[in-house]
Write a protein that holds these residues in place. Structure first.
Motif, PDB file in Angstrom:
ATOM      1  N   ASP A   3       0.871  -1.179   0.000  1.00  0.00           N
ATOM      2  CA  ASP A   3       0.000   0.000   0.000  1.00  0.00           C
ATOM      3  C   ASP A   3       0.904   1.223   0.000  1.00  0.00           C
ATOM      4  N   ILE A   4       0.946   1.941  -1.120  1.00  0.00           N
ATOM      5  CA  ILE A   4       1.866   3.076  -1.270  1.00  0.00           C
ATOM      6  C   ILE A   4       1.132   4.338  -0.849  1.00  0.00           C
ATOM      7  N   ILE A   5       1.681   5.032   0.160  1.00  0.00           N
ATOM      8  CA  ILE A   5       0.993   6.154   0.812  1.00  0.00           C
ATOM      9  C   ILE A   5       1.698   7.462   0.493  1.00  0.00           C
ATOM     10  N   GLY A   6       0.904   8.473   0.144  1.00  0.00           N
ATOM     11  CA  GLY A   6       1.427   9.750  -0.327  1.00  0.00           C
ATOM     12  C   GLY A   6       1.953  10.662   0.768  1.00  0.00           C
ATOM     13  N   ASP A   7       2.392  11.841   0.358  1.00  0.00           N
ATOM     14  CA  ASP A   7       2.975  12.856   1.242  1.00  0.00           C
ATOM     15  C   ASP A   7       1.996  13.191   2.373  1.00  0.00           C
ATOM     16  N   ILE A   8       2.479  13.152   3.612  1.00  0.00           N
ATOM     17  CA  ILE A   8       1.619  13.310   4.787  1.00  0.00           C
ATOM     18  C   ILE A   8       1.697  14.723   5.361  1.00  0.00           C
ATOM     19  N   HIS A   9       2.894  15.309   5.394  1.00  0.00           N
ATOM     20  CA  HIS A   9       3.089  16.706   5.817  1.00  0.00           C
ATOM     21  C   HIS A   9       2.412  17.037   7.140  1.00  0.00           C
ATOM     22  N   GLY A  10       2.560  16.159   8.129  1.00  0.00           N
ATOM     23  CA  GLY A  10       2.092  16.507   9.460  1.00  0.00           C
ATOM     24  C   GLY A  10       0.604  16.341   9.685  1.00  0.00           C
ATOM     25  N   TYR A  11      -0.080  15.535   8.898  1.00  0.00           N
ATOM     26  CA  TYR A  11      -1.520  15.309   9.064  1.00  0.00           C
ATOM     27  C   TYR A  11      -1.753  13.894   9.601  1.00  0.00           C
ATOM     28  N   ALA A  12      -1.570  13.759  10.904  1.00  0.00           N
ATOM     29  CA  ALA A  12      -1.626  12.434  11.542  1.00  0.00           C
ATOM     30  C   ALA A  12      -3.037  11.879  11.609  1.00  0.00           C
ATOM     31  N   ASP A  13      -4.037  12.736  11.863  1.00  0.00           N
ATOM     32  CA  ASP A  13      -5.403  12.219  11.935  1.00  0.00           C
ATOM     33  C   ASP A  13      -5.800  11.563  10.617  1.00  0.00           C
ATOM     34  N   VAL A  41       6.123   7.488   0.610  1.00  0.00           N
ATOM     35  CA  VAL A  41       6.924   8.149  -0.420  1.00  0.00           C
ATOM     36  C   VAL A  41       7.657   9.397   0.097  1.00  0.00           C
ATOM     37  N   GLY A  42       7.668   9.610   1.416  1.00  0.00           N
ATOM     38  CA  GLY A  42       8.412  10.739   1.982  1.00  0.00           C
ATOM     39  C   GLY A  42       7.554  11.969   2.213  1.00  0.00           C
ATOM     40  N   ASP A  43       8.204  13.045   2.652  1.00  0.00           N
ATOM     41  CA  ASP A  43       7.545  14.295   3.040  1.00  0.00           C
ATOM     42  C   ASP A  43       6.585  14.065   4.209  1.00  0.00           C
ATOM     43  N   PHE A  44       7.169  13.693   5.342  1.00  0.00           N
ATOM     44  CA  PHE A  44       6.413  13.480   6.566  1.00  0.00           C
ATOM     45  C   PHE A  44       6.219  14.778   7.341  1.00  0.00           C
ATOM     46  N   ILE A  45       7.125  15.738   7.149  1.00  0.00           N
ATOM     47  CA  ILE A  45       7.207  16.920   8.008  1.00  0.00           C
ATOM     48  C   ILE A  45       6.735  18.178   7.268  1.00  0.00           C
ATOM     49  N   ASP A  46       6.769  19.313   8.005  1.00  0.00           N
ATOM     50  CA  ASP A  46       6.453  20.646   7.492  1.00  0.00           C
ATOM     51  C   ASP A  46       4.950  20.783   7.210  1.00  0.00           C
ATOM     52  N   ARG A  47       4.490  22.002   7.297  1.00  0.00           N
ATOM     53  CA  ARG A  47       3.142  22.445   6.925  1.00  0.00           C
ATOM     54  C   ARG A  47       2.057  22.079   7.929  1.00  0.00           C
ATOM     55  N   GLY A  48       1.875  20.800   8.242  1.00  0.00           N
ATOM     56  CA  GLY A  48       0.716  20.356   9.013  1.00  0.00           C
ATOM     57  C   GLY A  48       0.848  20.534  10.516  1.00  0.00           C
ATOM     58  N   PRO A  49      -0.259  20.277  11.266  1.00  0.00           N
ATOM     59  CA  PRO A  49      -0.292  20.550  12.711  1.00  0.00           C
ATOM     60  C   PRO A  49       0.152  19.400  13.590  1.00  0.00           C
ATOM     61  N   GLN A  50       0.456  18.213  13.021  1.00  0.00           N
ATOM     62  CA  GLN A  50       0.726  17.028  13.849  1.00  0.00           C
ATOM     63  C   GLN A  50       2.001  16.326  13.378  1.00  0.00           C
ATOM     64  N   ILE A  51       3.073  17.073  13.261  1.00  0.00           N
ATOM     65  CA  ILE A  51       4.318  16.514  12.732  1.00  0.00           C
ATOM     66  C   ILE A  51       4.903  15.485  13.690  1.00  0.00           C
ATOM     67  N   ARG A  52       4.922  15.794  14.981  1.00  0.00           N
ATOM     68  CA  ARG A  52       5.434  14.835  15.967  1.00  0.00           C
ATOM     69  C   ARG A  52       4.643  13.526  15.876  1.00  0.00           C
ATOM     70  N   GLU A  53       3.308  13.633  15.808  1.00  0.00           N
ATOM     71  CA  GLU A  53       2.463  12.449  15.776  1.00  0.00           C
ATOM     72  C   GLU A  53       2.700  11.625  14.512  1.00  0.00           C
ATOM     73  N   VAL A  54       2.916  12.294  13.381  1.00  0.00           N
ATOM     74  CA  VAL A  54       3.201  11.561  12.146  1.00  0.00           C
ATOM     75  C   VAL A  54       4.488  10.750  12.294  1.00  0.00           C
TER      76      VAL A  54
END
Length: 309
Positions: A3-13, A41-54
Motif C-alpha cells: 500500500d503506497i501512501i502519499g505525502d503526509i506533511h504533518g496530518y496524523a489524523d 513516499v516521503g515528506d512526513f514533516i512541514d506544513r501540518g499541525p501534527q508533525i510529531r504524531e506523524v
C-alpha cells in the motif's frame, strides 16, 4: 503486497484514518497489516499541525518492518537546513532565508531541539528510492543513471554524512543534479523573461515536467507536472530532454509523491506510473494506492481520505 501512501506533511489524523481504512491495526505500539506492507513516499514533516504524531506513527512502522519509506525533498531539506557548513559554521548548507525558514517553521515549532535532532538522524538513514518485488518507489523522479551517481557518493562518503550533504548541495556537482532530480523532479527552464507563481506564491523560472513520457509533439505547458496553465506554449522536441530517462511502459509500476496534484478522485499518470500526492496540506486528500501485483495500474485501486484542515 504493498500500500503506497502519499505525502503526509504533518496530518496524523488523516494518516490514522487512511491506515485503518486500509486494514492496518495498532498492536505492540505500531500499525501493521497481517498480509500487506505500507510504503511511504516521503515528506512526513512541514506544513501540518501534527508533525510529531506523524513521526511517531511512521518511524515505528518502518523500524518494525510493517512499512518501508523513502526520503522526500522535505526530509533532505531539513538535513541541509540543520547542517552548518564545515568551511563556515555561521552558515548552513540550506540557507536560512525567509522562504526556507518559513517552509521549516511548523517543524521547528512543533518539535523540541532534541526531537528534531533525532528526526534528522533518522532521515539520514532513509533510502532515496526503493526497488521492491514488482514495483519501484521514489519521491519525485526515477532515473537509474542518477541512482548510480548517488550510490557511488553514499559509498564514498559513508552515507548521508556532512561531506555527502556538502557535495549534494553544491549546485555545480553531479551529485547535486542527481539528488535534485530524484527528490524534486526534473525541471525545464522557462523562456527568458517568462515567469509564473507556484502554489506557495513563489516566482518560478523553471517548470517541473512529466519525465516518465516522451516530450515529442508536446509544448512546455502540456509537459508540465502538475499542469501549469500559465506556463508558455513553447514546443518541445526530444532534443530538449534525455529520452533515456523516459519510463518504459514495460518497466515495473513506479509510484511517486511530491507533485501536489488535485482531484476529487486520483488517477494514474500512465499505465505504470502513479502519483499518490494529492495535496492533503492544501485541503486536498491523503491517498494510497493498493497494489495487488498488477502491471497495468487501475484508478479504482486508489484509497483516499479527505483533509480535515
Amino acid at each position: 503486497m504493498y500500500d503506497i501512501i502519499g505525502d503526509i506533511h504533518g496530518y496524523a489524523d488523516e494518516l490514522i484514518k487512511l491506515l485503518e481504512e486500509l486494514g492496518y491495526n495498532r498492536q505492540r505500539g505500531y500499525y501493521a497489516h497481517p498480509q500487506r506492507t505500507a510504503v511511504f513516499v516521503g515528506d512526513f514533516i512541514d506544513r501540518g499541525p501534527q508533525i510529531r504524531e506523524v513521526l511517531q506513527i511512521v518511524r515505528p512502522m518502518v523500524e518494525s518492518g510493517s512499512a518501508r519509506a523513502v526520503m522526500g525533498n522535505h526530509e533532505f531539506n531539513a538535513i541541509a537546513w540543520s547542517t552548518p557548513h564545515p568551511a563556515d559554521p555561521h552558515r548552513y548548507l540550506r540557507e536560512h532565508s525567509d522562504k526556507n525558514n518559513g517552509q521549516f517553521a511548523a517543524t521547528c515549532k512543533q518539535l523540541t531541539d532534541d526531537e528534531r535532532a533525532e528526526a534528522i538522524d533518522w532521515f539520514r538513514k532513509l533510502p532515496m528510492w526503493l526497488s521492491l518485488e514488482g514495483i519501484n518507489v521514489v519521491h519525485a523522479c526515477w532515473q537509474p543513471s542518477h541512482h548510480a551517481t548517488i550510490t557511488a557518493a553514499l559509498k564514498h562518503y559513508g552515507g548521508v554524512t556532512t561531506d555527502f550533504m556538502v557535495d549534494a548541495t553544491n549546485k555545480g556537482s553531479d551529485l547535486y543534479l542527481a539528488v535534485d532530480d530524484v527528490l524534486k523532479g526534473k525541471e525545464f527552464p522557462l523562456p527568458e523573461g517568462i515567469t509564473y507563481r507556484d502554489k506557495d506564491g513563489n516566482l518560478r523560472t523553471n517548470v517541473r515536467v512529466r519525465w516518465f513520457e516522451s516530450p515529442e509533439g508536446k509544448s512546455l505547458r502540456d509537459y508540465a507536472l502538475p499542469p501549469a496553465p500559465l506556463a508558455p506554449d513553447t514546443p518541445l522536441t526530444t532534443a530538449m530532454v534525455d529520452t533515456r530517462a523516459v519510463y518504459a511502459a514495460d518497466s515495473p509500476p513506479v509510484f511517486l509523491g511530491h507533485y501536489w496534484l488535485w482531484a476529487d478522485r486520483p488517477s494514474r499518470l500512465a499505465t505504470n506510473v502513479a502519483c499518490v500526492d494529492y495535496s492533503v496540506a492544501k485541503n486536498g486528500i491523503l491517498c494510497a494506492y493498493r497494489w495487488h501485483g498488477e502491471q497495468e495500474l487501475a484508478d479504482e485501486n486508489f484509497v483516499c481520505v479527505a483533509s480535515r484542515s
